[in-house]
Design an enzyme around this catalytic site. Structure first.
Site, PDB file in Angstrom:
ATOM      1  N   TYR A  52     -13.333 -28.397 -72.304  1.00  0.00           N
ATOM      2  CA  TYR A  52     -12.948 -26.980 -72.420  1.00  0.00           C
ATOM      3  C   TYR A  52     -11.655 -27.011 -73.217  1.00  0.00           C
ATOM      4  O   TYR A  52     -10.602 -26.660 -72.724  1.00  0.00           O
ATOM      5  CB  TYR A  52     -12.730 -26.468 -70.991  1.00  0.00           C
ATOM      6  CG  TYR A  52     -12.433 -25.014 -70.769  1.00  0.00           C
ATOM      7  CD1 TYR A  52     -13.333 -24.028 -71.142  1.00  0.00           C
ATOM      8  CD2 TYR A  52     -11.254 -24.617 -70.136  1.00  0.00           C
ATOM      9  CE1 TYR A  52     -13.063 -22.695 -70.884  1.00  0.00           C
ATOM     10  CE2 TYR A  52     -10.984 -23.285 -69.871  1.00  0.00           C
ATOM     11  CZ  TYR A  52     -11.905 -22.316 -70.242  1.00  0.00           C
ATOM     12  OH  TYR A  52     -11.638 -20.992 -69.977  1.00  0.00           O
ATOM     13  N   HIS A  74     -11.013 -20.419 -77.554  1.00  0.00           N
ATOM     14  CA  HIS A  74     -12.089 -20.158 -76.579  1.00  0.00           C
ATOM     15  C   HIS A  74     -11.510 -19.993 -75.177  1.00  0.00           C
ATOM     16  O   HIS A  74     -11.844 -19.033 -74.463  1.00  0.00           O
ATOM     17  CB  HIS A  74     -13.098 -21.306 -76.601  1.00  0.00           C
ATOM     18  CG  HIS A  74     -14.113 -21.236 -75.497  1.00  0.00           C
ATOM     19  ND1 HIS A  74     -15.122 -20.296 -75.464  1.00  0.00           N
ATOM     20  CD2 HIS A  74     -14.282 -21.989 -74.369  1.00  0.00           C
ATOM     21  CE1 HIS A  74     -15.867 -20.471 -74.373  1.00  0.00           C
ATOM     22  NE2 HIS A  74     -15.369 -21.490 -73.691  1.00  0.00           N
ATOM     23  N   ARG A  91      -9.059 -12.910 -66.558  1.00  0.00           N
ATOM     24  CA  ARG A  91      -7.786 -12.804 -65.827  1.00  0.00           C
ATOM     25  C   ARG A  91      -6.718 -12.006 -66.562  1.00  0.00           C
ATOM     26  O   ARG A  91      -5.607 -11.883 -66.070  1.00  0.00           O
ATOM     27  CB  ARG A  91      -7.225 -14.218 -65.562  1.00  0.00           C
ATOM     28  CG  ARG A  91      -8.035 -15.071 -64.611  1.00  0.00           C
ATOM     29  CD  ARG A  91      -7.438 -16.462 -64.434  1.00  0.00           C
ATOM     30  NE  ARG A  91      -7.495 -17.257 -65.652  1.00  0.00           N
ATOM     31  CZ  ARG A  91      -8.552 -18.024 -66.003  1.00  0.00           C
ATOM     32  NH1 ARG A  91      -9.594 -18.099 -65.223  1.00  0.00           N
ATOM     33  NH2 ARG A  91      -8.542 -18.697 -67.134  1.00  0.00           N
ATOM     34  N   GLU A 104     -20.408 -26.629 -80.064  1.00  0.00           N
ATOM     35  CA  GLU A 104     -19.551 -27.784 -79.752  1.00  0.00           C
ATOM     36  C   GLU A 104     -19.911 -28.962 -80.650  1.00  0.00           C
ATOM     37  O   GLU A 104     -20.958 -28.968 -81.302  1.00  0.00           O
ATOM     38  CB  GLU A 104     -19.745 -28.227 -78.291  1.00  0.00           C
ATOM     39  CG  GLU A 104     -19.469 -27.132 -77.280  1.00  0.00           C
ATOM     40  CD  GLU A 104     -19.360 -27.643 -75.847  1.00  0.00           C
ATOM     41  OE1 GLU A 104     -19.076 -28.856 -75.671  1.00  0.00           O
ATOM     42  OE2 GLU A 104     -19.553 -26.841 -74.930  1.00  0.00           O
ATOM     43  N   ASP A 114     -24.227 -26.158 -75.870  1.00  0.00           N
ATOM     44  CA  ASP A 114     -24.165 -26.148 -74.407  1.00  0.00           C
ATOM     45  C   ASP A 114     -24.675 -24.782 -73.925  1.00  0.00           C
ATOM     46  O   ASP A 114     -23.881 -23.875 -73.669  1.00  0.00           O
ATOM     47  CB  ASP A 114     -22.710 -26.387 -73.998  1.00  0.00           C
ATOM     48  CG  ASP A 114     -22.482 -26.285 -72.506  1.00  0.00           C
ATOM     49  OD1 ASP A 114     -23.396 -26.634 -71.754  1.00  0.00           O
ATOM     50  OD2 ASP A 114     -21.379 -25.841 -72.117  1.00  0.00           O
ATOM     51  N   ARG A 127     -24.396 -17.095 -68.268  1.00  0.00           N
ATOM     52  CA  ARG A 127     -23.088 -16.530 -67.884  1.00  0.00           C
ATOM     53  C   ARG A 127     -23.105 -15.830 -66.537  1.00  0.00           C
ATOM     54  O   ARG A 127     -22.084 -15.810 -65.834  1.00  0.00           O
ATOM     55  CB  ARG A 127     -22.613 -15.542 -68.958  1.00  0.00           C
ATOM     56  CG  ARG A 127     -22.427 -16.134 -70.337  1.00  0.00           C
ATOM     57  CD  ARG A 127     -21.369 -17.220 -70.350  1.00  0.00           C
ATOM     58  NE  ARG A 127     -21.237 -17.792 -71.686  1.00  0.00           N
ATOM     59  CZ  ARG A 127     -20.601 -18.917 -71.948  1.00  0.00           C
ATOM     60  NH1 ARG A 127     -20.043 -19.614 -70.964  1.00  0.00           N
ATOM     61  NH2 ARG A 127     -20.529 -19.379 -73.168  1.00  0.00           N
ATOM     62  N   TYR A 134     -19.135 -20.386 -60.040  1.00  0.00           N
ATOM     63  CA  TYR A 134     -18.173 -21.365 -60.558  1.00  0.00           C
ATOM     64  C   TYR A 134     -16.914 -21.538 -59.699  1.00  0.00           C
ATOM     65  O   TYR A 134     -16.195 -22.532 -59.881  1.00  0.00           O
ATOM     66  CB  TYR A 134     -17.802 -21.070 -62.014  1.00  0.00           C
ATOM     67  CG  TYR A 134     -16.604 -20.220 -62.232  1.00  0.00           C
ATOM     68  CD1 TYR A 134     -16.646 -18.858 -61.998  1.00  0.00           C
ATOM     69  CD2 TYR A 134     -15.400 -20.771 -62.677  1.00  0.00           C
ATOM     70  CE1 TYR A 134     -15.546 -18.065 -62.202  1.00  0.00           C
ATOM     71  CE2 TYR A 134     -14.288 -19.982 -62.873  1.00  0.00           C
ATOM     72  CZ  TYR A 134     -14.355 -18.635 -62.646  1.00  0.00           C
ATOM     73  OH  TYR A 134     -13.255 -17.853 -62.839  1.00  0.00           O
ATOM     74  N   THR A 157     -28.946 -28.805 -72.849  1.00  0.00           N
ATOM     75  CA  THR A 157     -27.909 -29.072 -73.832  1.00  0.00           C
ATOM     76  C   THR A 157     -28.655 -29.632 -75.036  1.00  0.00           C
ATOM     77  O   THR A 157     -29.431 -30.574 -74.874  1.00  0.00           O
ATOM     78  CB  THR A 157     -26.913 -30.115 -73.302  1.00  0.00           C
ATOM     79  OG1 THR A 157     -26.362 -29.646 -72.071  1.00  0.00           O
ATOM     80  CG2 THR A 157     -25.800 -30.389 -74.296  1.00  0.00           C
ATOM     81  N   THR A 215     -16.202 -25.481 -76.359  1.00  0.00           N
ATOM     82  CA  THR A 215     -16.561 -24.481 -77.363  1.00  0.00           C
ATOM     83  C   THR A 215     -15.476 -24.361 -78.421  1.00  0.00           C
ATOM     84  O   THR A 215     -14.292 -24.295 -78.107  1.00  0.00           O
ATOM     85  CB  THR A 215     -16.776 -23.125 -76.683  1.00  0.00           C
ATOM     86  OG1 THR A 215     -17.746 -23.302 -75.663  1.00  0.00           O
ATOM     87  CG2 THR A 215     -17.269 -22.085 -77.672  1.00  0.00           C
TER      88      THR A 215
END
Lengths: 418, 418
Positions: B127, B132, B141, B200, B230, B234, B241, B254, B346
């Site tokens: 990540y 991204h 957030r 990716e 990937d 969502r 998660y 993938t 990403t």
């Protein structure tokens, strides 16, 4: 179910972990010989490579046991698993006609080195013990928000590393990692200061699947169970785990007990999962008693000192079974393979002496444990040997797993020195 | 570096993805023949099994190429990697003395089926693209807390499933999963409604390690690179998660491009990582230019319609290199193995048309994209073909990867029907 008696007398004691009712599968070697498959019975190991070579065990066209893993047998499927268990039971039972042929194929367990019993294809760890999730959540977020909103609806899990799964007895080197204590501005690269264990049971997938499977199919696909210690670096975990979960905190080592206890051996010990606070969705619903009544204990022995039992609990404390975890694992369509390993998640009972990690036992390091020697512990110290044991108690017999133990070695002085 | 000319004329065009400067490694088959190793050159594939059989390529005592994976060659180590590249360059260069022997070993790429070029040992996804992480963090957030506190100090990653990594062209079935929309009280088991891609680059580990390695050692251990999609559910991800990271949201598939572009081929394109907001700790510091200047593009083609380019960006947008990710991956002491695959995370540029996922391109579904056909998209629809391409542009030549594509099949009506 009562004890099945064997002509191997040591298997008939009520305390022996390996009676005829058990017949767990491992990989052993003697001296410099190549590791190969074996079955534990009493204080002996039946050399399966030799038994196959001699023709006493004949399950197919291809030899299955002169290899250092049980994956080939697993891949033969549940009908062959049952045929093998029936044949072993017949060969080793009191009064067996083949006793004279079998006896020379036994090896004293005390002389054997035990190895990883199977090749781990991929490793997944879950978070499916409610008391553990509640304890950890309470420490991090307070009791009102202890359980994440999804927790009572799906078995939360994450993928781990198969490359760092080891057999019992393998020493575990304290890791380095990036840490940041709350009273520092910046992270630093340091040896882990809060190294911990997690008491778990591992389920081994014995049948390939490709696409979603039901809970019943998942239960059918499980080959057997081992004890599992998910060594955890709590200070690395605290700094790294948001937002994508634990990574290097769980990468140092995962230790397994050396004997795969088959699902068949555990069948008499099935128990129901706990009452559900919310009804599970159909694809995760129980299809019968899904857990097992297995007493679990954890001992900690500082270097050169006797072991203190620091936790006692039972596998029936889980909220989700391994079959429910495996079914959930397949929902998005990904294949599962022979040799995949699923950690149950930390098993903690409701009271303090039943907690399955030092994080919980010492409440985040705030309440040190006192060992029998008078020493105290918040987290593991160098030289500590941590061991898990498990026992399902039948009528005059015990189903054991062998010990799942490891000793903590000090961190390397410079991890990059060559 | 200028174009190296080959006697295979199609390899000498400035737009050909497979000039002599590239020599990427794949696995191919013709008709019903067994898949085996091959090297792309122009519009041809050099049959490596045949080249080895004929004695034109002789790297050791054991045959390496009559197998459907490049892992055996990788395991020979960097000196053999270099020797192979030198030998292939000599055999295929303009004026090569062996031309008459090599020519019969060429197969037209158009007649070949391409397979997975290597066996994935374990798969880790990172990540590590700042734009991204900032975009996704802002959606979840707000912009003030977009980047987690650890993000600028360690390459955040999580373990994925190797069992669902597929070669380009494999169709991808829309998954079912447990979802909960904010306006519902309870979760439900439904087909994914927000199915997405992630652009990716995947790095392939070519050397085993056991214990922490430096960034330089990690760079040395990387064998090559592929494009990687990937696929991401969502809505499943949003529900599952917390707290342990993505699990079933990333388990469907993938997809990899079929040709492994070697580190050697990309050497002329090395570029520096971006300026650091905080100095990295010593064990993660750059040891030279660590990224590559690779132009990347994403196309989306609805069923029966032409493709629209929906994103263009560059691999140099990453904050952490694959070598830094691999070095971090080893900090806790766990072994890394030949065939381990590391997804970059990403790759998104700073502006809207440079974003590497539909989550970002449609800003969480709020700003639909308009395709060339006039259709709009927030997330992927059934029948959509999503393709990634990559190109490093040299002096008169192009280093390409081949396409990394997949078509979305509708979800099964009943995933448990047999």
């Amino acid at each position: 179910m009562p004890l099945k008696t064997s002509w191997i007398r040591t298997a008939n004691s009520a305390d022996c972990p390996f009676p005829l009712n058990n017949l767990p599968y491992g990989v052993f070697s003697i001296g410099e010989e190549e590791p190969r498959c074996g079955v534990a019975i009493g204080d002996q190991i039946l050399d399966m490579a030799a038994a196959e070579e001699s023709g006493l065990i004949a399950l197919g066209d291809v030899p299955l046991f002169d290899v250092p893993y049980w994956n080939d047998l697993m891949a033969e499927g549940p009908a062959v698993w049952a045929a093998l268990r029936d044949r072993l039971t017949a060969l080793l039972a009191e009064g067996a006609a083949e006793r004279d042929s079998v006896e020379p194929l036994l090896v004293p367990m005390a002389e054997a080195t035990l190895h990883m019993p199977f090749v781990v294809s991929e490793y997944t760890d879950f978070y499916a013990g409610r008391n553990h999730a509640f304890n950890v959540g309470t420490m991090f977020r307070g009791p009102e928000n202890a359980l994440p909103p999804n927790w009572l609806h799906i078995p939360i899990g994450y993928n781990g590393r198969a490359s760092s799964v080891y057999v019992s007895g393998t020493e575990v080197r304290r890791p380095w990692g990036q840490l940041k204590s709350p009273d520092h501005d910046k992270p630093a690269f340091l040896p882990c200061r809060r190294f911990d264990f997690e008491l778990e049971i591992g389920a081994i997938v014995g049948v390939d699947s490709d696409g979603p499977i039901t809970v019943q199919e998942a239960d059918d696909n499980i080959f057997g169970y081992v004890l599992l210690n998910d060594w955890s670096a709590r200070d690395i975990q605290a700094w790294e785990y948001q937002p994508l979960g634990p990574f290097q905190a769980k990468a140092t080592a995962t230790t397994l007990s050396p004997w795969i206890v088959t699902k068949a051996a555990l069948e008499p010990f099935r128990v129901d999962t706990p009452p559900r606070e919310f009804e599970l969705l159909d694809h995760l619903k129980d299809c019968g008693p899904m857990l097992y009544d297995i007493d679990l204990a954890v001992t900690l022995a500082p270097q050169g000192q006797p072991a203190t039992t620091i936790s006692r609990t039972n596998y029936r404390e889980m909220y989700y079974s391994s079959a429910q975890q495996l079914a959930h694992h397949t929902t998005a369509g990904g294949p599962m393979n022979v040799g995949d390993l699923l950690g149950s998640g930390t098993i903690s009972g409701a009271t303090k002496p039943e907690r399955g990690s030092l994080l919980e036992l010492s409440w985040g390091g705030k309440e040190p444990l006192t060992l029998d020697s008078g020493e105290t512990r918040t987290f593991l110290e160098d030289g500590d040997t941590l061991a898990l044991t498990g026992a399902a108690k039948g009528d005059g017999y015990t189903i054991g797993f062998g010990s799942c133990s490891g000793t903590v070695l000090p961190a390397l002085e410079d991890p990059y020195a060559r």
